[in-house]
Design a protein around this motif. Structure first.
Motif, PDB file in Angstrom:
ATOM      1  N   TYR A  47      27.266  49.953  26.148  1.00 17.58           N
ATOM      2  CA  TYR A  47      27.441  51.147  25.691  1.00 17.58           C
ATOM      3  C   TYR A  47      28.649  51.940  26.354  1.00 17.58           C
ATOM      4  N   HIS A  48      29.124  51.393  27.289  1.00  6.42           N
ATOM      5  CA  HIS A  48      30.219  52.248  28.167  1.00  6.42           C
ATOM      6  C   HIS A  48      31.309  51.430  28.778  1.00  6.42           C
ATOM      7  N   VAL A  49      31.145  50.116  28.365  1.00  7.69           N
ATOM      8  CA  VAL A  49      32.485  49.473  28.645  1.00  7.69           C
ATOM      9  C   VAL A  49      32.940  48.420  27.387  1.00  7.69           C
ATOM     10  N   LEU A  50      32.307  48.105  26.635  1.00  7.95           N
ATOM     11  CA  LEU A  50      32.668  47.136  25.374  1.00  7.95           C
ATOM     12  C   LEU A  50      33.044  48.043  24.297  1.00  7.95           C
ATOM     13  N   SER A  51      33.852  47.685  23.523  1.00  7.81           N
ATOM     14  CA  SER A  51      34.203  48.234  22.381  1.00  7.81           C
ATOM     15  C   SER A  51      33.297  48.090  21.362  1.00  7.81           C
ATOM     16  N   VAL A  52      33.155  48.644  20.276  1.00 10.10           N
ATOM     17  CA  VAL A  52      32.279  48.663  19.216  1.00 10.10           C
ATOM     18  C   VAL A  52      32.377  46.979  18.641  1.00 10.10           C
ATOM     19  N   PRO A  53      33.616  46.688  18.426  1.00 11.01           N
ATOM     20  CA  PRO A  53      33.563  45.173  17.736  1.00 11.01           C
ATOM     21  C   PRO A  53      33.140  44.127  18.715  1.00 11.01           C
ATOM     22  N   ALA A  54      33.358  44.595  20.219  1.00 13.78           N
ATOM     23  CA  ALA A  54      32.925  43.512  21.053  1.00 13.78           C
ATOM     24  C   ALA A  54      31.501  43.469  21.181  1.00 13.78           C
ATOM     25  N   LEU A  59      25.915  41.347  19.843  1.00 12.68           N
ATOM     26  CA  LEU A  59      24.689  41.163  19.071  1.00 12.68           C
ATOM     27  C   LEU A  59      24.770  40.354  18.116  1.00 12.68           C
ATOM     28  N   VAL A  60      25.821  39.674  17.671  1.00 10.76           N
ATOM     29  CA  VAL A  60      25.694  38.409  16.571  1.00 10.76           C
ATOM     30  C   VAL A  60      25.368  37.208  17.465  1.00 10.76           C
ATOM     31  N   LEU A  61      25.758  37.042  18.827  1.00 12.03           N
ATOM     32  CA  LEU A  61      25.474  35.884  19.709  1.00 12.03           C
ATOM     33  C   LEU A  61      24.301  36.003  20.223  1.00 12.03           C
ATOM     34  N   PHE A  62      23.917  37.024  20.704  1.00 15.68           N
ATOM     35  CA  PHE A  62      22.579  36.992  21.696  1.00 15.68           C
ATOM     36  C   PHE A  62      21.537  37.720  21.032  1.00 15.68           C
ATOM     37  N   ALA A  63      21.417  38.493  19.941  1.00 19.34           N
ATOM     38  CA  ALA A  63      20.375  39.057  19.364  1.00 19.34           C
ATOM     39  C   ALA A  63      19.476  38.051  18.651  1.00 19.34           C
ATOM     40  N   PHE A  64      18.316  38.547  18.240  1.00 15.73           N
ATOM     41  CA  PHE A  64      17.228  37.248  17.522  1.00 15.73           C
ATOM     42  C   PHE A  64      17.450  37.581  15.921  1.00 15.73           C
ATOM     43  N   TRP A  65      18.220  36.767  15.205  1.00 17.62           N
ATOM     44  CA  TRP A  65      18.315  36.979  13.847  1.00 17.62           C
ATOM     45  C   TRP A  65      17.568  35.884  13.021  1.00 17.62           C
TER      46      TRP A  65
END
Length: 257
Positions: A47-54, A59-65
């Motif tokens: 929330y404080h280092v990564l850009s929104v796209p990053a 989320l795409v790689l590590f969330a549960f989809w």
């Protein structure tokens, strides 16, 4: 909860000469502190280092989809991260959270129930148990949301499993929350009675009734979690809790009652 400290015998002791006993101000097992620090660090970086796209890529790689496990998608391995992400997603989602309130709420419950379990299990058993409960929560979510393209994140399933594990002994006589309780480390080594018998304990039964009731209300009302379009994955909570109940006897290092 602090531990009673027992001093060494002294020559000609006097109760007025004994040093004042102090309870530790922060009495949480190191593994719980370390795990909480990891969750907070990941949250702050997102929330404080990564850009929104990053962050979206995380989320795409590590969330549960759930959509990743549709047969044609799974077989093709075409989802981002491929088959490896299909596998690690069952656990990695537990390290991501939807907001500050989300991560703090999970840390609060982990400090309460996870601490009791960590004192009984030790570091390795506690981490393995928590990971399997997170996987159990993901499996329950997949079974009830199969094919959905909405991600799930949060450590709630793992924490629910920790609650279930702690429930097996904290309310027993001599346990840290029992009707007759101990305050020394032995309180966390009280033998656990069989699960069905533990349900005859009003404290255990009442806790489980309230816990399941709250989660069912989440499902009926689709209660908001954090932000817009976010809801509580209550099925994952129940999956993690049931996994904790089932796995506890396999991990418990204390001889059964």
């Amino acid at each position: 909860m602090g531990f009673l400290q027992h001093g060494h015998a002294m020559t000609d002791p006097s109760p007025f000469d004994l040093p004042e006993r102090r309870e530790p101000a922060f009495n949480v097992p190191a593994v719980v502190v370390a795990l909480g620090a990891v969750l907070i660090a990941i949250h702050l970086v997102r929330y404080h280092v990564l850009s929104v796209p990053a962050d979206n890529e995380v989320l795409v790689l590590f969330a549960f989809w759930p959509v990743r496990y549709v047969p044609e998608v799974l077989a093709s391995g075409s989802a981002p991260g491929g088959l490896a992400a299909d596998a690690w997603g069952f656990l990695s989602y537990a390290f991501l959270h939807g907001g500050t309130a989300h991560v703090l709420f999970n840390l609060l419950w982990m400090a309460t129930f996870g601490s009791a379990l960590a004192r009984r299990f030790g570091t390795a058993r506690f981490l393995a148990f928590s990971a399997l409960c997170a996987i159990g929560g993901a499996a329950a979510h997949l079974a009830t949301h199969f094919g959905e393209a909405v991600p799930m994140i949060g450590a709630s399933a793992a924490v629910s499993g920790q609650m279930a594990g702690a429930l097996r002994f904290v309310f027993e006589l001599g346990g840290p929350l029992g009707a007759i309780r101990r305050t020394d480390p032995g309180a966390y080594r009280i033998p656990a009675v069989p699960l069905l018998r533990s349900l005859t304990n009003p404290q255990v039964f009442g806790f489980m009734a309230v816990w399941f009731g709250i989660n069912l209300l989440f499902g009926l009302w689709s209660a908001p979690l954090t932000g817009e379009d976010a809801s509580i994955a209550w099925q994952a909570h129940i999956g993690g809790f049931l996994a904790g109940l089932a796995l506890f006897p396999l991990f418990d290092p204390v001889r059964r009652w």
